[in-house]
Design a protein around this motif. Structure first.
Motif, PDB file in Angstrom:
ATOM      1  N   UNK A  45     -10.739   6.461  73.015  1.00 17.94           N
ATOM      2  CA  UNK A  45     -11.946   7.275  73.055  1.00 17.94           C
ATOM      3  C   UNK A  45     -12.266   7.778  71.651  1.00 17.94           C
ATOM      4  N   UNK A  46     -13.537   7.680  71.268  1.00 14.94           N
ATOM      5  CA  UNK A  46     -13.954   8.159  69.949  1.00 14.94           C
ATOM      6  C   UNK A  46     -13.757   9.676  69.858  1.00 14.94           C
ATOM      7  N   UNK A  47     -13.486  10.139  68.652  1.00 13.16           N
ATOM      8  CA  UNK A  47     -13.310  11.576  68.432  1.00 13.16           C
ATOM      9  C   UNK A  47     -14.670  12.266  68.513  1.00 13.16           C
ATOM     10  N   UNK A  48     -14.707  13.383  69.247  1.00 11.30           N
ATOM     11  CA  UNK A  48     -15.959  14.118  69.427  1.00 11.30           C
ATOM     12  C   UNK A  48     -16.213  15.095  68.291  1.00 11.30           C
ATOM     13  N   UNK A  49     -15.145  15.556  67.652  1.00  9.25           N
ATOM     14  CA  UNK A  49     -15.277  16.527  66.568  1.00  9.25           C
ATOM     15  C   UNK A  49     -14.002  16.504  65.739  1.00  9.25           C
ATOM     16  N   UNK A  50     -14.016  17.230  64.632  1.00 11.32           N
ATOM     17  CA  UNK A  50     -12.810  17.315  63.809  1.00 11.32           C
ATOM     18  C   UNK A  50     -11.722  18.109  64.521  1.00 11.32           C
ATOM     19  N   UNK A  51     -12.133  19.057  65.340  1.00 10.83           N
ATOM     20  CA  UNK A  51     -11.148  19.799  66.145  1.00 10.83           C
ATOM     21  C   UNK A  51     -10.470  18.868  67.133  1.00 10.83           C
ATOM     22  N   UNK A  52     -11.235  17.911  67.642  1.00  9.45           N
ATOM     23  CA  UNK A  52     -10.683  16.911  68.556  1.00  9.45           C
ATOM     24  C   UNK A  52      -9.651  16.049  67.835  1.00  9.45           C
ATOM     25  N   UNK A  53      -9.926  15.743  66.557  1.00 12.16           N
ATOM     26  CA  UNK A  53      -8.974  14.967  65.752  1.00 12.16           C
ATOM     27  C   UNK A  53      -7.669  15.746  65.609  1.00 12.16           C
ATOM     28  N   UNK A  54      -7.786  17.023  65.259  1.00 12.60           N
ATOM     29  CA  UNK A  54      -6.593  17.872  65.076  1.00 12.60           C
ATOM     30  C   UNK A  54      -5.775  17.940  66.361  1.00 12.60           C
ATOM     31  N   UNK A  55      -6.475  18.038  67.503  1.00  9.03           N
ATOM     32  CA  UNK A  55      -5.779  18.196  68.779  1.00  9.03           C
ATOM     33  C   UNK A  55      -5.101  16.908  69.238  1.00  9.03           C
ATOM     34  N   UNK A  71      12.699  13.455  67.985  1.00 13.81           N
ATOM     35  CA  UNK A  71      12.402  12.997  69.335  1.00 13.81           C
ATOM     36  C   UNK A  71      11.137  13.644  69.888  1.00 13.81           C
ATOM     37  N   UNK A  72      10.460  14.379  69.035  1.00 10.31           N
ATOM     38  CA  UNK A  72       9.277  15.108  69.504  1.00 10.31           C
ATOM     39  C   UNK A  72       7.990  14.555  68.888  1.00 10.31           C
ATOM     40  N   UNK A  73       6.884  14.774  69.586  1.00 11.48           N
ATOM     41  CA  UNK A  73       5.549  14.464  69.090  1.00 11.48           C
ATOM     42  C   UNK A  73       4.922  15.768  68.598  1.00 11.48           C
ATOM     43  N   UNK A  74       4.561  15.788  67.338  1.00 16.11           N
ATOM     44  CA  UNK A  74       3.977  17.002  66.776  1.00 16.11           C
ATOM     45  C   UNK A  74       2.583  16.688  66.221  1.00 16.11           C
ATOM     46  N   UNK A  75       1.787  17.748  66.024  1.00 15.77           N
ATOM     47  CA  UNK A  75       0.464  17.561  65.438  1.00 15.77           C
ATOM     48  C   UNK A  75       0.603  17.015  64.022  1.00 15.77           C
ATOM     49  N   UNK A  76      -0.160  15.982  63.744  1.00 13.60           N
ATOM     50  CA  UNK A  76      -0.076  15.359  62.421  1.00 13.60           C
ATOM     51  C   UNK A  76      -0.902  16.111  61.384  1.00 13.60           C
ATOM     52  N   UNK A  77      -1.990  16.739  61.846  1.00 14.00           N
ATOM     53  CA  UNK A  77      -2.884  17.443  60.922  1.00 14.00           C
ATOM     54  C   UNK A  77      -3.135  18.847  61.457  1.00 14.00           C
ATOM     55  N   UNK A  78      -2.738  19.819  60.685  1.00 13.21           N
ATOM     56  CA  UNK A  78      -3.017  21.202  61.078  1.00 13.21           C
ATOM     57  C   UNK A  78      -4.470  21.534  60.720  1.00 13.21           C
ATOM     58  N   UNK A  79      -4.948  22.654  61.239  1.00  8.30           N
ATOM     59  CA  UNK A  79      -6.316  23.081  60.936  1.00  8.30           C
ATOM     60  C   UNK A  79      -6.488  23.303  59.440  1.00  8.30           C
ATOM     61  N   UNK A  80      -5.459  23.893  58.808  1.00  4.31           N
ATOM     62  CA  UNK A  80      -5.530  24.141  57.367  1.00  4.31           C
ATOM     63  C   UNK A  80      -5.563  22.825  56.585  1.00  4.31           C
TER      64      UNK A  80
END
Length: 245
Positions: A203-213, A221-230
Motif C-alpha cells: 500500500x502506498x504511503x498516505x503521509x510522512x507520519x504513515x512512513x514513520x509508523x 529479535x525485535x522489529x523497531x521503528x526505522x525512522x523516528x519523528x525527529x
C-alpha cells in the motif's frame, strides 16, 4: 532583312528624354508588372552608340520602367527586350517609330494617369497585405517554437525532491542514495530502503507520519521503528536543500 528581338542590359542604355517627364507612380506600377511578368510586352527600340552602349529611339517610358525594376530587383530587372537598329534596317525602323509615336500621342487619354494611379494603389495594397500575412505566419511559427523550447527547458530543470513522493516512487538504489545524502549510514539507508519498498508494495504511503509508523527494521529479535519523528524532520530538512534531475 529580318527583325529580331534582343536582350540588352538596362545599365548599357541611355535616353535623351528626361525621366521627370513620366509620373513616378506609373513607373513604379510598370516596374512591378515587369518584374512579375519577367519582361516587357512592348520591347523598346534602341540604336547602338558604341560597342557597349545604346540609346532609346522609342519606348522611353518602358525603358525608365525597366530602370525602376532594376532598382527594385537588380537580378530580375537586369535585362530588357529591345529591337536594335542597325545600318541595314535603320531607315524603315525609324519611319515605323515615328508613325507609331504619332498614333499613340493622338490617342492618349487624360484618364490614363488616374487609372494607373488606382492600379498602383491596388498593387501596393496587395503587396503590403501579402507581407503582413507572411509576417503573421512567421510570428505564429516562432511563438509555437518558443513555447516548445520553454516546455523542454522546464522539463530539463532540476526539481526539488518531494519527500512523500520519494518514499512512494524512488527505486531502492535511488532511495538509498537520497537517504545517505541526508546523513544516514550505508547500512541504515539500505535497511530502510528495503523496508520502504516492501511496505509500499502492499500500500502506498498516505503521509510522512504513515512512513514513520510503518517502516521498521530488525534489531536483534525485535522489529523497531526505522525512522523516528525527529529523524524524519532531519531528512526533510536535508532534502529541501537539494535539487535533483
Amino acid at each position: 532583312m529580318k527583325l529580331s528581338l534582343s536582350l540588352v542590359a538596362v545599365k548599357k542604355i541611355t535616353s535623351k528624354v528626361p525621366r521627370s517627364k513620366f509620373l513616378d507612380s506609373e513607373l513604379e506600377l510598370a516596374a512591378h508588372l515587369i518584374l512579375e511578368a519577367e519582361g516587357v510586352i512592348n520591347p523598346i527600340v534602341v540604336c547602338r552608340k558604341s560597342i557597349n552602349s545604346y540609346e532609346v529611339i522609342a519606348g522611353d517610358f518602358e525603358y525608365y520602367a525597366a530602370v525602376k525594376a532594376r532598382e527594385v530587383n537588380p537580378r530580375k530587372g537586369e535585362m530588357i527586350g529591345a529591337f536594335i537598329i542597325g545600318d541595314e534596317n535603320e531607315k524603315v525602323l525609324k519611319e515605323q517609330v515615328e508613325l507609331l509615336r504619332k498614333s499613340i500621342n493622338s490617342g492618349a487619354s487624360t484618364t490614363s494617369s488616374v487609372s494607373a494611379s488606382k492600379e498602383y494603389e491596388t498593387l501596393i495594397k496587395n503587396m503590403i497585405e501579402s507581407r503582413l500575412t507572411k509576417t503573421e505566419s512567421w510570428l505564429e511559427e516562432r511563438l509555437l517554437k518558443l513555447e516548445d523550447e520553454l516546455k523542454e527547458t522546464k522539463n530539463n530543470l532540476p526539481q526539488q525532491l518531494v519527500p512523500l513522493d520519494a518514499f512512494n516512487s524512488l527505486s531502492m538504489a535511488e532511495l538509498i542514495l537520497r537517504l545517505k545524502s541526508a546523513g544516514l549510514t550505508d547500512k541504515a539507508a539500505t535497511q530502510i530502503a528495503k523496508s520502504v519498498v516492501r511496505e509500499r508494495s502492499h500500500k502506498q504511503f498516505a503521509s510522512l507520519s504513515d512512513v514513520v509508523a510503518r517502516i521498521k527494521i530488525t534489531s536483534g529479535k525485535r522489529q523497531i521503528k526505522a525512522i523516528s519523528a525527529e529523524k524524519m524532520l532531519a531528512i526533510i530538512d536535508s532534502w529541501s536543500k537539494l535539487w535533483f534531475l
